[in-house]
Design a protein around this motif. Sequence first.
Motif, PDB file in Angstrom:
ATOM      1  N   PRO A 195       0.832  -1.211   0.000  1.00 14.57           N
ATOM      2  CA  PRO A 195       0.000   0.000   0.000  1.00 14.57           C
ATOM      3  C   PRO A 195       0.865   1.260   0.000  1.00 14.57           C
ATOM      4  O   PRO A 195       2.069   1.197   0.268  1.00 14.57           O
ATOM      5  CB  PRO A 195      -0.794  -0.123   1.302  1.00 14.57           C
ATOM      6  N   PRO A 196       0.302   2.420  -0.318  1.00 16.62           N
ATOM      7  CA  PRO A 196       1.060   3.678  -0.296  1.00 16.62           C
ATOM      8  C   PRO A 196       1.770   3.871   1.046  1.00 16.62           C
ATOM      9  O   PRO A 196       1.213   3.575   2.108  1.00 16.62           O
ATOM     10  CB  PRO A 196      -0.022   4.738  -0.516  1.00 16.62           C
ATOM     11  N   GLY A 197       3.012   4.326   0.976  1.00 20.51           N
ATOM     12  CA  GLY A 197       3.789   4.582   2.185  1.00 20.51           C
ATOM     13  C   GLY A 197       4.583   3.405   2.684  1.00 20.51           C
ATOM     14  O   GLY A 197       5.437   3.560   3.565  1.00 20.51           O
ATOM     15  N   VAL A 198       4.343   2.207   2.140  1.00 20.27           N
ATOM     16  CA  VAL A 198       5.040   0.995   2.584  1.00 20.27           C
ATOM     17  C   VAL A 198       6.119   0.641   1.564  1.00 20.27           C
ATOM     18  O   VAL A 198       5.844   0.540   0.371  1.00 20.27           O
ATOM     19  CB  VAL A 198       4.063  -0.184   2.754  1.00 20.27           C
ATOM     20  N   THR A 199       7.331   0.434   2.046  1.00 22.54           N
ATOM     21  CA  THR A 199       8.467   0.152   1.170  1.00 22.54           C
ATOM     22  C   THR A 199       8.498  -1.309   0.751  1.00 22.54           C
ATOM     23  O   THR A 199       8.224  -2.214   1.554  1.00 22.54           O
ATOM     24  CB  THR A 199       9.788   0.514   1.881  1.00 22.54           C
ATOM     25  N   GLY A 200       8.841  -1.532  -0.495  1.00 27.99           N
ATOM     26  CA  GLY A 200       8.975  -2.886  -1.026  1.00 27.99           C
ATOM     27  C   GLY A 200       9.834  -2.872  -2.278  1.00 27.99           C
ATOM     28  O   GLY A 200      10.435  -1.853  -2.635  1.00 27.99           O
ATOM     29  N   PHE A 204       5.244   4.104  -3.023  1.00 29.57           N
ATOM     30  CA  PHE A 204       4.391   5.121  -3.626  1.00 29.57           C
ATOM     31  C   PHE A 204       3.794   5.978  -2.511  1.00 29.57           C
ATOM     32  O   PHE A 204       3.532   5.486  -1.415  1.00 29.57           O
ATOM     33  CB  PHE A 204       3.244   4.466  -4.413  1.00 29.57           C
ATOM     34  N   ASP A 205       3.582   7.255  -2.814  1.00 21.82           N
ATOM     35  CA  ASP A 205       2.835   8.074  -1.858  1.00 21.82           C
ATOM     36  C   ASP A 205       1.358   8.046  -2.222  1.00 21.82           C
ATOM     37  O   ASP A 205       0.950   7.402  -3.207  1.00 21.82           O
ATOM     38  CB  ASP A 205       3.388   9.502  -1.800  1.00 21.82           C
ATOM     39  N   ALA A 206       0.542   8.725  -1.462  1.00 24.69           N
ATOM     40  CA  ALA A 206      -0.904   8.705  -1.696  1.00 24.69           C
ATOM     41  C   ALA A 206      -1.270   9.347  -3.025  1.00 24.69           C
ATOM     42  O   ALA A 206      -2.342   9.068  -3.577  1.00 24.69           O
ATOM     43  CB  ALA A 206      -1.619   9.422  -0.552  1.00 24.69           C
ATOM     44  N   GLY A 207      -0.380  10.176  -3.559  1.00 20.38           N
ATOM     45  CA  GLY A 207      -0.655  10.826  -4.836  1.00 20.38           C
ATOM     46  C   GLY A 207      -0.199  10.032  -6.040  1.00 20.38           C
ATOM     47  O   GLY A 207      -0.292  10.525  -7.171  1.00 20.38           O
ATOM     48  N   GLY A 208       0.320   8.809  -5.817  1.00 20.62           N
ATOM     49  CA  GLY A 208       0.738   7.965  -6.930  1.00 20.62           C
ATOM     50  C   GLY A 208       2.149   8.228  -7.411  1.00 20.62           C
ATOM     51  O   GLY A 208       2.537   7.750  -8.486  1.00 20.62           O
ATOM     52  N   ARG A 209       2.939   8.960  -6.635  1.00 18.10           N
ATOM     53  CA  ARG A 209       4.329   9.241  -7.017  1.00 18.10           C
ATOM     54  C   ARG A 209       5.254   8.199  -6.400  1.00 18.10           C
ATOM     55  O   ARG A 209       5.116   7.856  -5.225  1.00 18.10           O
ATOM     56  CB  ARG A 209       4.740  10.648  -6.565  1.00 18.10           C
ATOM     57  N   LEU A 210       6.216   7.723  -7.188  1.00 20.44           N
ATOM     58  CA  LEU A 210       7.171   6.724  -6.733  1.00 20.44           C
ATOM     59  C   LEU A 210       8.352   7.392  -6.039  1.00 20.44           C
ATOM     60  O   LEU A 210       8.833   8.437  -6.482  1.00 20.44           O
ATOM     61  CB  LEU A 210       7.677   5.903  -7.922  1.00 20.44           C
TER      62      LEU A 210
END
Length: 443
Positions: free
Chosen positions: A383-388, A414-420
């Motif tokens: 999910p957004p904010g989680v590193t993988g 990814f952040d909540a805005g869809g940016r990597l």
Amino acid sequence: MADDVWRALGRRAWTEAEYLRLCAGAGLLGVRAAGAYPAAGAALARYGNLVAALTFSARRWGGRAALIDELGALGYAELDDRSTRLANEWRKRGLRAGEHVALLVRNHRGLFDALFAAAKCGARILLLNPDFAGVRLPAAAVRPGVDLLVYDQEFEGVLGTLSPRRGAYRAWTDSPHLRSLETLIAAGSSVPPPPPATIAVVVLPDGGVAGGAGPWSLRPLGTMLSRVPLRTREVTECPVPLFHTLGFTMAVLAFGLGSTLVVRRRFEPRRVIDSVARHRAGVLVAAPVMLSRIVELDPLLFAERDLGALRVVLVGGPRLGAELCRRAARVFGPVVHHVYGSVAVGCATVATPADLDAEPGCAGRPVLGAVVKVLDEAGGEAPPGVTGRIVVGNAVPFTGGPGGLLATGDIGHFDAGGRLFVDGRAAGAKAAGDPVGYGDSRR
């Protein structure tokens, strides 16, 4: 199963149509370009997409400068003719399709003379890194079984007794030489070489492969144009080494767009800025370390030069860094674009000036036609904010079936805005030599 195939084909058709629209917006299509299409199509069938890009621009913008280096300018028609003459001379000396041609050459016209000539011969082209320590150069050249070598004069001493069966030829030479590219070009025929038995491929020092046979697509242009506002007939300043993926890709795109590519053998920050101003460059291509050294220059240098034509500063690498991004924006304005990808997956995401204004440390959003995911330890999407692990695939696989996802070797989120965001290297990944081959090029 059949429905999946039809859906994939439909996505492919829609995406290619979008690529076509983007190419039209960049100025590539139209009535004036129509006369160049047959020649480019014939070159595509005979020699592959690398030569087709040059042929298209040579037919449409033959008198325009294709390249400016320390020796001056070469027009598109002239560059096309020079590579044809060189290809014919190499064929006379026995070079055949599929044989290995190694280029140990810095950024100058000799690299492109040799590159396009070898492509017209259907060779397997190996771009070597001139910054290898001298003792490693002969081993690097011999290991793949090189049949023909092109080298700059500065490397002659470290090549020793290396003698490929099709010959070794000087690209950059400080004095006339019987075995120089210029000598062969002057002697060569301007009749187009016959179609080779195989289409050329280009192998980069980091193992990446460009060109070769494959399904026709506008993807190489369309993906970049979907996030970067490149245009035809601009001037592209490219101090990035052309044996790396970023430099090579942008050089080929510049030729396909009929732009003028400005190169020089060694990177010097002040000369880059002088050149951008003098040639009214619209695009500057840089690695992060280069950009850092450029923005460290005396502010008076920028104040005294007109950089008003510069629309795009294109930076490649895993992480641009928020601080460098802010400094570059203060110097150049809102024109910085950050490209992220890898040798295996190509261009994956681009951060536009708007993205970098909102989040200076981000790698941006996926380009058109790419699928970019972050996977958790179980292999599911994080999910957004989680590193993988960052994986990339083609949204429109040429086979019509599901596309595989390839790991870039990086971890991110990814952040909540869809940016990597790229957070670092994955455990066990090969040492980062930069995923897209954008290393330290301070030479």
